[in-house]
Design an enzyme around this catalytic site. Structure first.
Site, PDB file in Angstrom:
ATOM      1  N   HIS A 238      29.306 -13.412 -24.614  1.00  0.00           N
ATOM      2  CA  HIS A 238      28.531 -13.556 -25.843  1.00  0.00           C
ATOM      3  C   HIS A 238      28.150 -15.009 -26.032  1.00  0.00           C
ATOM      4  O   HIS A 238      28.998 -15.896 -25.944  1.00  0.00           O
ATOM      5  CB  HIS A 238      29.338 -13.062 -27.049  1.00  0.00           C
ATOM      6  CG  HIS A 238      28.505 -12.929 -28.281  1.00  0.00           C
ATOM      7  ND1 HIS A 238      28.993 -13.181 -29.540  1.00  0.00           N
ATOM      8  CD2 HIS A 238      27.200 -12.590 -28.447  1.00  0.00           C
ATOM      9  CE1 HIS A 238      28.025 -12.997 -30.424  1.00  0.00           C
ATOM     10  NE2 HIS A 238      26.936 -12.635 -29.784  1.00  0.00           N
ATOM     11  N   ASP A 239      26.864 -15.253 -26.301  1.00  0.00           N
ATOM     12  CA  ASP A 239      26.377 -16.635 -26.342  1.00  0.00           C
ATOM     13  C   ASP A 239      27.066 -17.477 -27.413  1.00  0.00           C
ATOM     14  O   ASP A 239      27.262 -18.679 -27.234  1.00  0.00           O
ATOM     15  CB  ASP A 239      24.861 -16.682 -26.504  1.00  0.00           C
ATOM     16  CG  ASP A 239      24.328 -15.819 -27.634  1.00  0.00           C
ATOM     17  OD1 ASP A 239      25.120 -15.331 -28.465  1.00  0.00           O
ATOM     18  OD2 ASP A 239      23.094 -15.621 -27.687  1.00  0.00           O
TER      19      ASP A 239
END
Length: 488
Positions: A238-239
């Site tokens: 997840h960024d």
């Protein structure tokens, strides 16, 4: 020492960054950048995942031509919740839906007839929302059951792309934690809840910790791109988890902000906070690289400005981002406010009109000029983040003294200054490419090049410049904040 390929894919663009680490400092070089946005076909929004994959391969080819043949590994980070389905032969079943698909809104209403918001939140720590994977799957099961009948595997977007490169199907912890399918208490898929909603559990597969090495790139990939085998790593997918890992936070009571199309505001916690207030105020709990959690609120970010630019370009009088700053400075401050997270602004056909109509409907004089509209957005965003910080302090019984921002949004210096003004806190902004840096750090930790997250953050501090903003004009901002609160 080692070079790595960090693929950082956002909801508006994607890029391949080459990370180099000499044992003391990190260097990050942009190799390839490409646009990315949902594709509207008939009544649905999809991700053009095959074009994304081709652009990633184009980036690798470009990197090799630039002389970077000694790359050790690669990792992929993306936005959360979205996924692809695979057939028994390992082939992709259709283009993945985008979380902006409007059909999931109806699915959310139906799902809540079978399970309450409070139960969803207490079991998963994730704020119930139509974009969540659980709602997407519920809607697909109701309206397009054949898709799930033909699927043997579900992979979240970064893990799907890693599978394209490695042939290994594994979902990673941080991206899994966004889905509302995961029980943080049991540390596995919430099978009881999924059975209740008639969502198939057998397609979900294994969950790996962040930084799991999947294996080398496939032989056909190596031949096509003329590369030696490269280790594919299930990094913190997840960024925002990547971005947080890259922020050189050195004070305990510091809030983080990951700034881009969305702006995520939160703090690090060891276990999810699932109180009634946390649910009522729209907070969520998502995983970190270390296996802990981010108590955060997902807020509208630069999407509002991006969509206004699209309107002006379509009408034939677009402006540059340099012109934008001049126009904002010319506009009178603290005149118009919106609630940036109102459903009105999620995906309107015309963002400019939506903002003006909102102001009229809330009893305000609407902004007319580009500068007035942009200033309205920036000041409203800053005030919303102040509201979030107040709620975070309440939920955790802490006093948040500073804010550390990272991501592409910090290039909007006016936004950073407005946040300092509105929150009456010192703001440290940097690094810009926080997600890509965190991606690379996750790989080096997995490879044993860096010991842990603490050492990684010290290296970031040595390697990148941070800009500090101090509060200004507190009296005016305090009075205006009280006006803004009437919209929440």
């Amino acid at each position: 020492m080692g070079k790595v390929w960090a693929f950082d894919l956002g909801a508006s663009n994607g890029r391949l960054m080459l990370g180099s680490f000499n044992g003391e400092k990190i260097n990050l070089e942009e190799i390839h950048r490409f646009p990315n946005s949902p594709v509207h076909i008939n009544t649905h929004y999809y991700w053009d995942i095959l074009r994304i994959f081709q652009e990633m391969k184009n980036g690798i080819t470009k990197s090799v031509k630039m002389g970077h043949k000694d790359v050790m590994s690669m990792g992929v980070d993306t936005w959360g919740v979205d996924f692809g389905l695979l057939s028994p032969t390992g082939e992709l079943i259709g283009n993945p839906y985008s979380y902006r698909d409007e059909h999931f809104q109806d699915g959310m209403e139906e799902m809540l007839e079978e399970i309450s918001k409070s139960e969803l939140f207490s079991r998963t720590g994730v704020e119930p929302a139509p974009i969540n994977t659980i709602c997407q799957l519920y809607t697909i099961q109701k309206k397009k059951p054949d898709l799930l009948k033909g699927a043997i595997s579900l992979l979240f977007t970064p893990n799907l792309i890693s599978y394209f490169f490695s042939g290994v199907k594994k979902n990673e912890f941080t991206i899994t934690s966004t889905s509302q399918l995961y029980s943080y208490k049991q540390k596995k898929w919430d099978t009881e809840m999924l059975d209740k909603l008639n969502i198939p559990v057998d397609i979900l597969g294994d969950i790996t910790p962040s930084g799991t090495i999947l294996g080398p790139t496939l032989e056909e990939i190596n031949k096509e791109l003329q590369i030696d085998p490269v280790q594919v790593i299930n990094i913190a997918g997840h960024d925002t988890a990547c971005a947080l890992a890259a922020l050189p936070i050195n004070k305990k009571n510091t809030a983080f902000m990951s700034c881009g199309t969305w702006v995520l505001v939160g703090i690090q916690v060891e276990q999810p906070v699932v109180s009634e207030d946390a649910l009522a105020w729209g907070f969520t709990n998502e995983g970190t690289l270390e296996g802990h959690y981010r108590l955060q609120k997902n807020n509208m970010g630069l999407w509002l400005i991006q969509q206004c630019h699209k309107v002006w370009e379509r009408e034939g009088h677009g402006i540059s981002y340099e012109e934008q700053n001049l126009l904002v400075n010319e506009a009178k401050p603290l005149q118009h406010f919106i609630n940036p997270d109102d459903q009105t602004f999620f995906n309107p056909k015309n963002m400019v009109t939506a903002i003006q109509d909102y102001c009229i409907n809330s009893g305000q004089t609407p902004p007319e000029t580009k500068g007035e509209i942009l200033r309205c957005i920036l000041e409203s965003l800053a005030f919303k983040y102040q509201w979030v910080l107040e709620k975070l302090e309440n939920l955790t019984n802490t006093s948040l003294e500073e804010i550390h921002m990272g991501g592409g949004g910090i290039q909007n210096h006016l936004l950073c200054q407005f946040i300092a003004n509105a929150t009456d806190r010192t703001v440290h902004a940097g690094p810009i490419e926080a997600s890509a840096i965190g991606n690379a750090l996750s790989q080096w930790i997995a490879l044993g090049e860096i010991k842990d997250i603490q050492e990684a953050r010290q290296i970031v501090q040595r390697s990148f410049v941070t800009k500090t903003y101090y509060p200004q004009n507190q009296i005016n901002f305090s009075e205006a904040y009280n006006r803004f609160l009437k919209l929440i």
